[in-house]
Design a protein around this motif. Sequence first.
Motif, short mmCIF file in Angstrom:
data_model
loop_
_atom_site.label_atom_id
_atom_site.label_comp_id
_atom_site.label_asym_id
_atom_site.label_seq_id
_atom_site.Cartn_x
_atom_site.Cartn_y
_atom_site.Cartn_z
N SER A 96 -8.58 -4.70 -1.64
CA SER A 96 -7.67 -3.97 -0.76
C SER A 96 -8.42 -3.16 0.30
O SER A 96 -7.87 -2.85 1.35
CB SER A 96 -6.78 -3.04 -1.59
OG SER A 96 -7.51 -1.94 -2.11
N SER A 145 -3.74 1.21 -4.38
CA SER A 145 -3.17 2.56 -4.27
C SER A 145 -3.10 3.28 -5.61
O SER A 145 -2.83 4.49 -5.66
CB SER A 145 -1.74 2.48 -3.69
OG SER A 145 -1.73 1.81 -2.45
N ALA A 167 -2.99 -4.66 -2.24
CA ALA A 167 -2.87 -3.36 -1.58
C ALA A 167 -2.17 -2.36 -2.49
O ALA A 167 -2.54 -1.17 -2.54
CB ALA A 167 -2.09 -3.50 -0.27
N TRP A 168 -1.18 -2.81 -3.22
CA TRP A 168 -0.45 -1.96 -4.18
C TRP A 168 -1.37 -1.47 -5.27
O TRP A 168 -1.43 -0.27 -5.57
CB TRP A 168 0.69 -2.80 -4.75
CG TRP A 168 1.74 -2.10 -5.56
CD1 TRP A 168 2.41 -0.96 -5.23
CD2 TRP A 168 2.28 -2.54 -6.81
NE1 TRP A 168 3.33 -0.65 -6.20
CE2 TRP A 168 3.28 -1.61 -7.18
CE3 TRP A 168 2.04 -3.62 -7.64
CZ2 TRP A 168 4.02 -1.73 -8.37
CZ3 TRP A 168 2.77 -3.76 -8.81
CH2 TRP A 168 3.74 -2.83 -9.17
N ALA A 205 0.84 -1.19 0.00
CA ALA A 205 0.00 0.00 0.00
C ALA A 205 0.87 1.25 0.00
O ALA A 205 1.82 1.37 0.78
CB ALA A 205 -0.91 0.00 1.23
N SER A 206 0.58 2.16 -0.93
CA SER A 206 1.33 3.41 -1.02
C SER A 206 0.46 4.45 -1.69
O SER A 206 -0.64 4.15 -2.17
CB SER A 206 2.63 3.20 -1.82
OG SER A 206 2.31 2.90 -3.17
N SER A 207 0.95 5.65 -1.77
CA SER A 207 0.19 6.72 -2.41
C SER A 207 0.85 7.20 -3.69
O SER A 207 0.42 8.16 -4.30
CB SER A 207 0.03 7.91 -1.45
OG SER A 207 1.31 8.37 -1.03
#
Length: 604
Positions: free
Chosen positions: A152, A125, A121-122, A54-56
């Motif tokens: 996610s 994002s 999760a990636w 997970a990231s922005s």
Amino acid sequence: MTAVRQDSRTDLPHWDMTPVFPSLNSPEFEADCAQATRELDELRALFDRHGVRASSGPADSGAFDEVLQRLSSLLDHLRTLRGYIMSFVATDSRNAEAQARMSELQIQGVEVSKLVTRFEAWVGSFDVDALVGASPAAAAHEFALRKAALASMHQMSEPEEDLAATLSPSGAAAWGKLHGDITSRLQVRVVEPDGNESMLPMSEVRGRAHDPDPGVRQAAYEAEIAGWESVSVPLAAAMNGVKGTRGVLDDRRGWTDSLAPALFANNVDAGTLHAMQTACVESFPDMRRYFKAKARLLGKDSLAWWDLFAPLAGASGPRQWDWPEAEQFVVEQFATYSDRLAGLARRSFEERWVDAEPRLGKRDGAFCMGLRSDESRVMMNFTHSFGSVSTLAHELGHAYHNLNLADRTPLQRQTPMALAETASIFCQTIVMNAMLEQSQGAEKVAILEAELQHATQLVVDIHSRFLFERDVFGQRRRRELSVDEFNGVMLEAQRATYGDGLDPQAMHPWMWAMKPHYYGSSFYNWPYTFGFLFGLGLYAQYLSDPDGFRAGYDDLLSSTGLHDAATLGARFGIDIRSVDFWRASLDQVRERVSEFEALSSPAQ
């Protein structure tokens, strides 16, 4: 028609796994396992290098393409390894080497599941629209990516998901393994009608439900009940463990209830499920007409559980099938649809894809597993009955589905259970209808009855299993359930569905102990009903326009991981959100019930 003894086993095949690896301890297998381990380590390093979690940050299409390709390669590799090892575990639970290998693979599977969770999760994002526009590989996987982004939203934190995956082999998965190990090794004492006693594996005892002798059937039922009771304490612990774990995880992941993840996994919305179940409940009185008609034919006031699968005798006794005859019949009937379908069946027999002999240590029931590319393996327990011929056609339908998915990547191939029954029901219907057309008199009544056996299992019994699991999940959130409570919930569910169609004093409170699916996937049950009725709807489309149907059917099967169920149904003019569609499919079953009643009435 060749007559064979019900207990004949010498003509039944075992599947051949040597084209994959020579043996579990061969250098080739060892090398492949080592290669999979290296690929997993390399993929984990790649994930770390590209920050796959997970990231922005914005999506890097180059990084995405590399991650997708390497992930797909590993998933394909592990699919073959798992299928190979499962071929030994499923047919001989006493094989210690295979069990050890499966345990090792489960540990690897945990690590892969952690990476898949990070991948979801990636993707969650990203701006998926932008990624699909920038990457042809992403565009080819658009449905899977959009679903990953939704998944996610139901993830715990990465450390929590990591812990849940790490604990799974010694938690829910361990309970499921315990169930499989206990039930596949279970032997029970059967008191024969003549007073003789024998110890038999549970799979063979359950097979006696198809015996023409009512005394044999009842003796087997009583032995089965005693057998399940003898192992009820560990199985109740397993059920409590599985459902308790699942309930906690569903809550932590933000699902509204334990049914919601199953709907999401099957690409089906709640409104569609409600429409289907509404139509099913409406049909129960008609299904009970069938049960009562069968009871009359058996000379009984009401049907007992051990009579559900009782064969109806033809003019010269119940029809028996030897294995070569079953092979030939299935190939011939598949050829009426297409040479490609018939060719798949021939190949499965020539290359020994099927394991059909019931034996100690082998699991009960039947399944088909994709192995590699367009190659599958089928496990079943052949009983020389037409029901077993029908099961063979059903499982080969799954193999045909796998054939059409062969060119898809693992993410494109992810077919939910509700759609995974599409080809199997279609193929089973081909064989059922052919037998009905070729039979007459008492034999036709018997074959028609076998078709209704199957239909009522999928419409009536499956709904009882749904009610059971729904109520168990609700009660398990408060506390553990006892053996007696599991039995009580099961009987209540059977009374709600079978109603006065069965003798209330002769039902089966231990079905929760027998069914392995309760100890694996949650709410495995209703997708079978969905697949059955959806398959009937497709078969009706085939009859109305055979050439047009053939032109699009293989493409439909190859696309079951690319769209939701409603979109796929719309290709053939089917609105699965409408109760009327499900009613129309059930009308085909009602017609069979009326035909059965007419053919089996005393006036005939």
